[in-house]
Write a protein that holds these residues in place. Structure first.
Motif, short mmCIF file in Angstrom:
data_model
loop_
_atom_site.label_atom_id
_atom_site.label_comp_id
_atom_site.label_asym_id
_atom_site.label_seq_id
_atom_site.Cartn_x
_atom_site.Cartn_y
_atom_site.Cartn_z
N GLN A 1 -34.40 25.83 15.50
CA GLN A 1 -35.15 25.56 14.28
C GLN A 1 -36.40 26.41 14.19
OE1 GLN A 1 -36.94 21.69 13.76
NE2 GLN A 1 -37.81 22.25 11.78
N ILE A 2 -36.56 27.04 13.04
CA ILE A 2 -37.75 27.84 12.75
C ILE A 2 -38.52 27.19 11.60
CG2 ILE A 2 -38.57 30.02 11.76
CD1 ILE A 2 -36.44 31.44 13.37
N TYR A 3 -39.81 26.96 11.83
CA TYR A 3 -40.73 26.53 10.78
C TYR A 3 -41.41 27.81 10.29
CZ TYR A 3 -43.96 23.36 8.40
OH TYR A 3 -44.68 22.68 7.45
N ALA B 1 -27.06 29.51 16.16
CA ALA B 1 -27.50 29.53 14.77
C ALA B 1 -28.99 29.29 14.68
CB ALA B 1 -26.75 28.46 13.96
N ILE B 2 -29.54 29.64 13.54
CA ILE B 2 -30.94 29.38 13.21
C ILE B 2 -30.98 28.46 12.00
CG2 ILE B 2 -33.12 30.41 12.48
CD1 ILE B 2 -32.10 33.09 13.64
N GLY C 1 -24.75 38.32 15.65
CA GLY C 1 -23.97 37.15 16.02
C GLY C 1 -24.67 35.84 15.81
N LEU C 2 -25.73 35.83 15.01
CA LEU C 2 -26.48 34.61 14.71
C LEU C 2 -26.13 34.10 13.32
CD1 LEU C 2 -29.98 35.73 16.03
CD2 LEU C 2 -28.56 33.93 17.04
N ARG C 3 -25.91 32.82 13.20
CA ARG C 3 -25.65 32.20 11.90
C ARG C 3 -26.97 31.65 11.35
NH1 ARG C 3 -21.58 31.56 15.46
NH2 ARG C 3 -19.47 32.00 14.74
N SER D 1 -23.93 18.38 19.33
CA SER D 1 -24.59 19.67 19.18
C SER D 1 -26.06 19.51 19.57
CB SER D 1 -24.44 20.16 17.74
OG SER D 1 -23.08 20.28 17.39
N ALA D 2 -26.76 20.62 19.69
CA ALA D 2 -28.14 20.58 20.17
C ALA D 2 -29.02 21.40 19.24
CB ALA D 2 -28.23 21.12 21.59
N CYS D 3 -30.20 20.89 18.98
CA CYS D 3 -31.16 21.59 18.14
C CYS D 3 -32.46 21.76 18.90
CB CYS D 3 -31.39 20.81 16.85
SG CYS D 3 -32.28 21.76 15.60
#
Length: 551
Positions: free
Chosen positions: A27-29, A61-62, A106-108, A375-377
């Motif tokens: 997660q990006i803020y 993923a991001i 390769g990042l979603r 899943s993990a965040c």
């Protein structure tokens, strides 16, 4: 959950279209990640510039918190244009560039859709409030006052006070579950549903890989506007709304989590399924029924792919007893649910501070997350082991913290800028004074310092994520035999090809434990896992992982 059914789900190697199942999401803020233009606020070009770093973590993923056009009363969670980027963060072209470069690595990319409410500056609301006869007059939740002029019912806002705001144009109240500047959309209106699905299609066509759906259980309200009942004192355990907030005095039976929501979620899932490899992650905000709602919203293959509740975002630490209780409740209430676990995010105190974890315990918890089913965040800076920053009142930006200070300091302490370079101005986040102050304490854990140390927390997270990807049983397998033995939590992850036994001492003291018999091979020593056989003693924050093939 029936173990055999779960194993059947894991027969094949995880397909690219199924990346979300057991995936690791970062997660990006965006306001606080990287400033590229020297205005003190993070932006989309800043994220693009840091994609190599994100890819190096090994995440799948991001998730980017809102970057839509907004007056920023709630920092992007008050949207005034769903189809455009706020100039603060850049342009739609900048987002397309970010999307293309992320995919090349390769990042979603998942974006944060805020569908339950808009800004009061959204054109939809401006039209809706103009009079009672316009085409969008019922796009928001309007209600007449009681005969004495008071609000139509007792519903409360998460940010304090009544959830109803008087509007002098229509001589009615409108509903706002959050700030008064965040009016709630009326999902009972078919045109509202269609308009929001068109918004989702716009971003899917652009190429996003999925959505994090803010306050997913707030979409519908009770059409009869019935009063919420009082909540007994011993059940007031909300995570986001602090104890000083009267919101915790109600059982929110009618202001959210309505049964009509299921049909809309199925419409959203059907839309998403028109596109290959897309996923929906819902945020369930309910302190009393979070796991139950998670199960309802992820049951089968016609609703959300995954949801997260707040059980592991609470103040209560992850003891063996509590962790087992959560999974027992999950199985009892929502055996088919696919959870997404998070320890930290942009709404809660960072977990290293919240649970008062030392370095060893923080490392152990990182491994535990990568071993749990679901899943993990991860939240930006979590991989650095960052503590909560101390933001003085005069620097606060969060309206929530300003409202309830000093008993509750709000969410700014977990939203301070990312620290990239220990000796650089503003720790490499910006060349200007940032919108929130950079934490001097956090600067000592900047990325450049941790990169150089193979034993750092940053490199520990990389190894933990790599372990999850190396073993499909950890990512997508069944979870069986969860046991609480004093302070030790143990369980087995398995698929058709492998079994992994996991035991974690989540207490403060050493504890003896009998390991399972059989031809197990110890693994995870590079993560701090201990070796042993038979009866072992695990010290506080120690763990043991063992592996064996099946068949």
């Amino acid at each position: 959950m029936n173990v055999q059914n779960n194993l059947e789900q894991c027969k094949a190697t995880k397909l690219s279209s199924d990346w979300w199942r057991g995936g690791v999401i970062y997660q990006i803020y965006p306001r606080s990640f990287q400033d590229s233009n020297g205005d003190g606020i993070g932006d989309l070009k800043g994220i693009t510039a840091r994609l190599d770093y994100i890819a190096s973590l090994g995440v799948d993923a991001i998730w980017i918190s809102p970057f839509f056009k907004s007056p920023m009363k709630d920092f992007g969670y008050d949207v005034s244009d769903y189809r455009n980027v706020d100039p603060m963060f850049g342009s739609l072209a900048d987002f397309k560039e970010l999307l293309d470069q992320a995919h090349a690595k390769g990042l979603r990319i998942m974006i944060d859709l805020v569908l339950s409410h808009t800004s009061d500056q959204h054109p939809w609301f401006i039209e809706s409030r103009s009079n009672r006869e316009n085409p969008k007059s019922d796009w928001y939740v309007w209600a007449d006052p009681k005969p004495d002029g008071t609000p139509p019912n007792n519903w409360l806002s998460i940010f304090g006070g009544s959830a109803w705001q008087w509007d002098a144009r229509r001589l009615q109240y409108y509903l706002h579950n959050f700030l008064t500047s965040q009016p709630d959309l009326n999902f009972h209106c078919p045109d509202v549903q269609d308009a929001l699905l068109d918004v989702a299609r716009f971003w899917l066509d652009l190429g996003v890989d999925g959505f994090r759906l803010d306050t997913i259980n707030f979409y519908f309200h009770d059409k009869a506007l019935r009063d919420n009942p009082a909540l007994p004192m011993d059940q007031r355990n909300a995570t986001i709304a602090p104890a000083v907030n009267p919101y915790n005095h109600q059982d929110h039976l009618f202001s959210k989590s309505q049964p009509e929501n299921i049909a809309f979620l199925e419409r959203l899932r059907a839309l998403t399924d028109e596109y290959e490899g897309r996923a929906c992650l819902g945020e369930v905000g309910d302190a009393q029924r979070g796991l139950e709602i998670m199960g309802e919203y992820t049951s089968g293959d016609k609703r959300m792919h995954m949801c997260y509740a707040f059980e592991f975002l609470e103040k209560r630490s992850l003891t063996a007893t509590y962790t087992k209780h959560v999974f027992d409740q999950l199985e009892a209430k929502a055996g088919d649910a696919w959870p997404c676990w998070a320890f930290s995010n942009h709404d809660v105190q960072r977990h290293v501070s919240r649970w008062n974890l030392d370095d060893a315990a923080a490392r152990q918890h990182a491994v535990l997350m990568m071993c749990l089913r679901g899943s993990a965040c991860l939240y930006q800076g979590e991989e650095l082991g960052l503590h909560e920053a101390d933001v003085p009142f005069e620097k606060l930006q969060d309206p929530y913290g300003i409202e309830f200070w000093p008993e509750y300091k709000g969410r700014d302490g977990c939203r301070t800028p990312m620290v990239w370079a220990a000796q650089d101005e503003q720790s490499g986040f910006s060349t200007a004074e940032p919108w929130l102050p950079v934490s001097a304490q956090q600067a000592g854990q900047a990325v450049d310092r941790l990169e150089a140390d193979p034993s750092s927390m940053l490199n520990h997270y990389r190894r933990a994520i790599a372990l999850r990807h190396a073993h499909p049983a950890l990512a997508t397998g069944a979870q069986t035999g969860m046991t609480e033995t004093g302070s030790i939590l143990s369980f087995v992850r398995e698929d058709l090809h492998e079994q992994i036994f996991c035991a974690f001492n989540l207490g403060m003291d050493s504890a003896a434990f009998n390991l399972p018999e059989g031809s197990w091979q110890v693994m995870g020593q590079d993560l701090g896992g201990v070796e042993g056989s038979g009866n072992v003693v695990l010290n506080a924050a120690q763990f043991i992982l063992m592996y064996r093939k099946k068949g």
